[in-house]
Scaffold this active site. Structure first.
Site, PDB file in Angstrom:
ATOM      1  N   ASP A 104       0.752  -1.150   0.164  1.00 35.36           N
ATOM      2  CA  ASP A 104      -0.138   0.049  -0.105  1.00 35.36           C
ATOM      3  C   ASP A 104       0.766   1.125   0.057  1.00 35.36           C
ATOM      4  O   ASP A 104       0.649   2.291  -0.671  1.00 35.36           O
ATOM      5  CB  ASP A 104      -0.983  -0.003   1.159  1.00 35.36           C
ATOM      6  CG  ASP A 104      -0.335  -0.103   2.548  1.00 35.36           C
ATOM      7  OD1 ASP A 104       0.663  -0.216   2.853  1.00 35.36           O
ATOM      8  OD2 ASP A 104      -0.921  -0.126   3.523  1.00 35.36           O
ATOM      9  N   ASP A 107       6.946   3.753   3.074  1.00 35.07           N
ATOM     10  CA  ASP A 107       7.239   4.811   3.930  1.00 35.07           C
ATOM     11  C   ASP A 107       8.793   4.792   4.467  1.00 35.07           C
ATOM     12  O   ASP A 107       9.732   5.391   3.887  1.00 35.07           O
ATOM     13  CB  ASP A 107       6.221   4.628   5.288  1.00 35.07           C
ATOM     14  CG  ASP A 107       6.079   5.834   6.300  1.00 35.07           C
ATOM     15  OD1 ASP A 107       6.583   6.932   5.742  1.00 35.07           O
ATOM     16  OD2 ASP A 107       5.709   5.605   7.406  1.00 35.07           O
ATOM     17  N   VAL A 157      -1.742   9.253   5.875  1.00 34.45           N
ATOM     18  CA  VAL A 157      -2.832   9.223   4.878  1.00 34.45           C
ATOM     19  C   VAL A 157      -3.982   7.751   5.263  1.00 34.45           C
ATOM     20  O   VAL A 157      -3.412   6.675   5.791  1.00 34.45           O
ATOM     21  CB  VAL A 157      -2.616   9.026   3.455  1.00 34.45           C
ATOM     22  CG1 VAL A 157      -2.163  10.374   3.093  1.00 34.45           C
ATOM     23  CG2 VAL A 157      -1.606   8.012   3.234  1.00 34.45           C
TER      24      VAL A 157
HETATM   25  P1  IMP Z   1       7.460   1.370   6.482  1.00 33.52           P
HETATM   26  O1  IMP Z   1       7.873  -0.245   7.088  1.00 33.52           O
HETATM   27  O2  IMP Z   1       7.814   2.252   7.372  1.00 33.52           O
HETATM   28  O3  IMP Z   1       7.836   1.537   4.871  1.00 33.52           O
HETATM   29  O4  IMP Z   1       5.763   1.173   6.534  1.00 33.52           O
HETATM   30  C1  IMP Z   1       4.950   0.370   5.892  1.00 33.52           C
HETATM   31  C2  IMP Z   1       3.696   0.183   6.284  1.00 33.52           C
HETATM   32  O5  IMP Z   1       3.500   1.335   7.284  1.00 33.52           O
HETATM   33  C3  IMP Z   1       2.633   0.230   5.208  1.00 33.52           C
HETATM   34  O6  IMP Z   1       2.580  -0.920   4.822  1.00 33.52           O
HETATM   35  C4  IMP Z   1       1.502   0.908   6.042  1.00 33.52           C
HETATM   36  O7  IMP Z   1       0.840  -0.240   6.409  1.00 33.52           O
HETATM   37  C5  IMP Z   1       1.982   1.551   7.168  1.00 33.52           C
HETATM   38  N1  IMP Z   1       1.990   3.125   6.729  1.00 33.52           N
HETATM   39  C6  IMP Z   1       3.155   3.881   6.745  1.00 33.52           C
HETATM   40  N2  IMP Z   1       2.649   5.028   6.466  1.00 33.52           N
HETATM   41  C7  IMP Z   1       1.228   5.154   6.565  1.00 33.52           C
HETATM   42  C8  IMP Z   1       0.056   6.070   6.220  1.00 33.52           C
HETATM   43  O8  IMP Z   1       0.364   7.365   6.021  1.00 33.52           O
HETATM   44  N3  IMP Z   1      -1.230   5.744   6.523  1.00 33.52           N
HETATM   45  C9  IMP Z   1      -1.463   4.475   6.854  1.00 33.52           C
HETATM   46  N4  IMP Z   1      -0.643   3.566   6.977  1.00 33.52           N
HETATM   47  C10 IMP Z   1       0.772   3.867   6.852  1.00 33.52           C
HETATM   48 MG    MG Z   2       0.858  -2.147   4.964  1.00 31.58          MG
END
Ligand code: IMP
Ligand code: MG
Length: 184
Positions: A104, A107, A157
């Site tokens: 999705d 981040d 978001v």
């Molecule tokens: P990362 O490991 O920090 O890249 O984050 C990945 C996961 O964090 C994504 O698969 C989302 O489930 C969640 N996530 C990160 N940013 C957002 C946001 O703005 N809204 C909702 N979920 C988020």
């Molecule tokens: Mg996710």
């Protein structure tokens, strides 16, 4: 009777349903170009991928297979801890397969850095990352996606699969939550 009691919690719509539909069609076409002579395996990251995955695999028109993996990044409210855990593993062997990861949002990059390493260790032949959203300003790991739907600013978001505390996943658009919803 109101048909939706979530709109009232949304500060602004960032990406409309129509914009998502058009962009997902383009991403599907890109994937068809790249994979039509292979038999790729889509690997969706639960739970956030579910809506994007459903639309993307249809838009791709690819003769392909689907798998899902459940990952949790010990996300506390709106921030990732960096520790990723498998909450539901894939159900079959991926040795020698060309994988298309469907996520999705990219981040911090912790989730996809972990997942790419895990899938390579399981014998994947190649890994291609398709993410609906990309928040490059928050990256902690050197990860880039091969196919990106939309680049978004550093705002939390929800919608179209993305949640806050497991809610709002079924909104058909991507929106920014009102700050008072967090502090409730
Ligand atoms: P990362 O490991 O920090 O890249 O984050 C990945 C996961 O964090 C994504 O698969 C989302 O489930 C969640 N996530 C990160 N940013 C957002 C946001 O703005 N809204 C909702 N979920 C988020
Ligand atoms: Mg996710």
């Amino acid at each position: 009777m109101a048909h939706n009691n979530m709109d009232q919690d949304i500060l602004k719509v960032l990406i409309t349903e129509e914009e998502i539909r058009r962009r997902v069609a383009e991403l599907g076409a890109e994937l068809f170009e790249e994979f039509h002579d292979r038999n790729p395996l889509f690997v969706g990251v639960l739970n956030g991928c579910f809506m994007f995955m459903a639309d993307l695999v249809r838009a791709s028109g690819l003769k392909s297979e689907l798998e899902f993996i459940g990952l949790s990044s010990y996300r506390d409210a709106t921030k990732s801890s960096g520790v990723v855990q498998i909450t539901r593993d894939m159900q079959r062997d991926i040795t020698g397969r060309d994988l298309i990861i469907v996520e999705d949002i990219l981040d911090s990059g912790n989730t996809l850095a972990f997942l790419s390493k895990y899938l390579m260790s399981k014998g994947a032949r190649s890994i291609t990352i398709a993410t609906l959203l990309d928040k490059p300003s928050r990256r902690q790991k050197a990860i880039t996606a091969d196919h990106v739907g939309f680049v978004v600013p550093d705002e939390f978001v929800v919608g179209y699969g993305l949640d806050y505390a497991q809610v709002y996943r079924n909104l058909p658009y991507i929106g920014v939550l009102k700050p008072e919803v967090y502090s409730k």
